[in-house]
Design an enzyme around this catalytic site. Structure first.
Site, PDB file in Angstrom:
ATOM      1  N   GLY A  26      -0.318   2.227  -3.754  1.00 58.25           N
ATOM      2  CA  GLY A  26      -0.929   0.926  -4.019  1.00 58.25           C
ATOM      3  C   GLY A  26      -1.618   0.398  -2.789  1.00 58.25           C
ATOM      4  O   GLY A  26      -1.316   0.786  -1.658  1.00 58.25           O
ATOM      5  N   GLN A  31      -5.773  -5.850   2.842  1.00 60.75           N
ATOM      6  CA  GLN A  31      -5.411  -4.799   3.797  1.00 60.75           C
ATOM      7  C   GLN A  31      -6.629  -4.155   4.422  1.00 60.75           C
ATOM      8  O   GLN A  31      -6.522  -3.516   5.468  1.00 60.75           O
ATOM      9  CB  GLN A  31      -4.561  -3.722   3.105  1.00 60.75           C
ATOM     10  CG  GLN A  31      -3.167  -4.197   2.747  1.00 60.75           C
ATOM     11  CD  GLN A  31      -2.355  -3.086   2.112  1.00 60.75           C
ATOM     12  OE1 GLN A  31      -2.405  -2.895   0.911  1.00 60.75           O
ATOM     13  NE2 GLN A  31      -1.635  -2.339   2.920  1.00 60.75           N
ATOM     14  N   CYS A  76       4.448   0.848   3.925  1.00 62.15           N
ATOM     15  CA  CYS A  76       3.195   0.128   3.707  1.00 62.15           C
ATOM     16  C   CYS A  76       2.113   0.706   4.605  1.00 62.15           C
ATOM     17  O   CYS A  76       2.374   1.005   5.781  1.00 62.15           O
ATOM     18  CB  CYS A  76       3.416  -1.351   4.040  1.00 62.15           C
ATOM     19  SG  CYS A  76       1.951  -2.356   3.831  1.00 62.15           S
ATOM     20  N   LEU A  77       0.914   0.829   4.074  1.00 65.26           N
ATOM     21  CA  LEU A  77      -0.218   1.310   4.877  1.00 65.26           C
ATOM     22  C   LEU A  77      -0.473   0.400   6.077  1.00 65.26           C
ATOM     23  O   LEU A  77      -0.977   0.850   7.105  1.00 65.26           O
ATOM     24  CB  LEU A  77      -1.484   1.366   4.003  1.00 65.26           C
ATOM     25  CG  LEU A  77      -1.501   2.353   2.833  1.00 65.26           C
ATOM     26  CD1 LEU A  77      -2.721   2.102   1.957  1.00 65.26           C
ATOM     27  CD2 LEU A  77      -1.497   3.789   3.329  1.00 65.26           C
ATOM     28  N   GLU A 119       2.261  -5.254  -3.727  1.00 62.38           N
ATOM     29  CA  GLU A 119       0.815  -5.483  -3.556  1.00 62.38           C
ATOM     30  C   GLU A 119       0.441  -6.943  -3.818  1.00 62.38           C
ATOM     31  O   GLU A 119      -0.422  -7.493  -3.138  1.00 62.38           O
ATOM     32  CB  GLU A 119       0.011  -4.547  -4.459  1.00 62.38           C
ATOM     33  CG  GLU A 119       0.214  -3.059  -4.188  1.00 62.38           C
ATOM     34  CD  GLU A 119       0.046  -2.643  -2.736  1.00 62.38           C
ATOM     35  OE1 GLU A 119      -0.677  -3.312  -2.000  1.00 62.38           O
ATOM     36  OE2 GLU A 119       0.679  -1.638  -2.339  1.00 62.38           O
ATOM     37  N   HIS A 122       0.883  -8.947  -0.786  1.00 63.09           N
ATOM     38  CA  HIS A 122      -0.208  -8.843   0.195  1.00 63.09           C
ATOM     39  C   HIS A 122      -1.248  -9.939  -0.038  1.00 63.09           C
ATOM     40  O   HIS A 122      -1.872 -10.418   0.908  1.00 63.09           O
ATOM     41  CB  HIS A 122      -0.914  -7.483   0.085  1.00 63.09           C
ATOM     42  CG  HIS A 122      -0.262  -6.398   0.893  1.00 63.09           C
ATOM     43  ND1 HIS A 122      -0.160  -6.453   2.259  1.00 63.09           N
ATOM     44  CD2 HIS A 122       0.297  -5.223   0.523  1.00 63.09           C
ATOM     45  CE1 HIS A 122       0.448  -5.353   2.701  1.00 63.09           C
ATOM     46  NE2 HIS A 122       0.739  -4.594   1.672  1.00 63.09           N
TER      47      HIS A 122
HETATM   48 ZN   LIG Z   1       1.668  -2.758   1.669  1.00 62.25          ZN
END
Ligand SMILES: [Zn+2]
Length: 146
Positions: A26, A31, A76-77, A119, A122
């Site tokens: 996701g 981001q 998380c990215l 998500e 975020h």
């Molecule tokens: Zn994330």
């Protein structure tokens, strides 16, 4: 939000970054610096197979119901070196719009529900590290893509 070619291009841009993260399931527009209420979920990429709805592009997602709670591991990215144990609702209902502006309502369970909650957070500027049970539960990620 205007449902136009610009939005379609942003979805494609977000999709590309999601595709670059190995095992990433996701991503949310903030981001990559896009201040829009847009997320993409795709739990088919999960290392552990789970029940899911395939690829979902969600615009203005809103969690309308939450049931149960389970603590599970998240990464998380945006926080690439850490994973943590985070409590999330097990079952959720989500209302959202697709790229054409059409409204949908769906139910998600388990891991997919967790990813959607992550998500949607975020979009509010909340990271999973803000929700970990305890800071002591944060651990260094041993390998990328876990
Ligand atoms: Zn994330």
């Amino acid at each position: 939000m205007t449902f136009d070619a610009v939005l379609v291009a942003r979805v494609a841009q977000l999709q590309q970054v999601l595709g670059e993260g190995p095992g990433a399931v996701g991503i949310a527009a903030p981001q990559i610096g896009l201040l829009q209420r847009l997320i993409i979920i795709d739990c088919r990429q999960s290392i552990r197979p789970c029940r899911n709805h395939g690829r979902l592009v969600m615009i203005n997602p809103e969690i309308t119901a939450r049931e149960g709670e389970r603590v599970g591991r998240e990464g998380c990215l945006s926080v690439p070196d850490w994973v943590g144990m985070v409590p999330r609702a097990v079952d959720i209902s989500v209302r959202y719009q697709d790229e054409l502006g059409e409204t949908h309502e769906m139910h998600a369970h388990g891991f997919e529900a967790r990813v959607i909650q992550h998500e949607v957070d975020h979009l509010e500027g909340i990271l999973f590290i803000d929700r970990v049970v305890s800071r002591r539960d944060l651990a260094r990620r041993l390998s990328r893509g876990a």
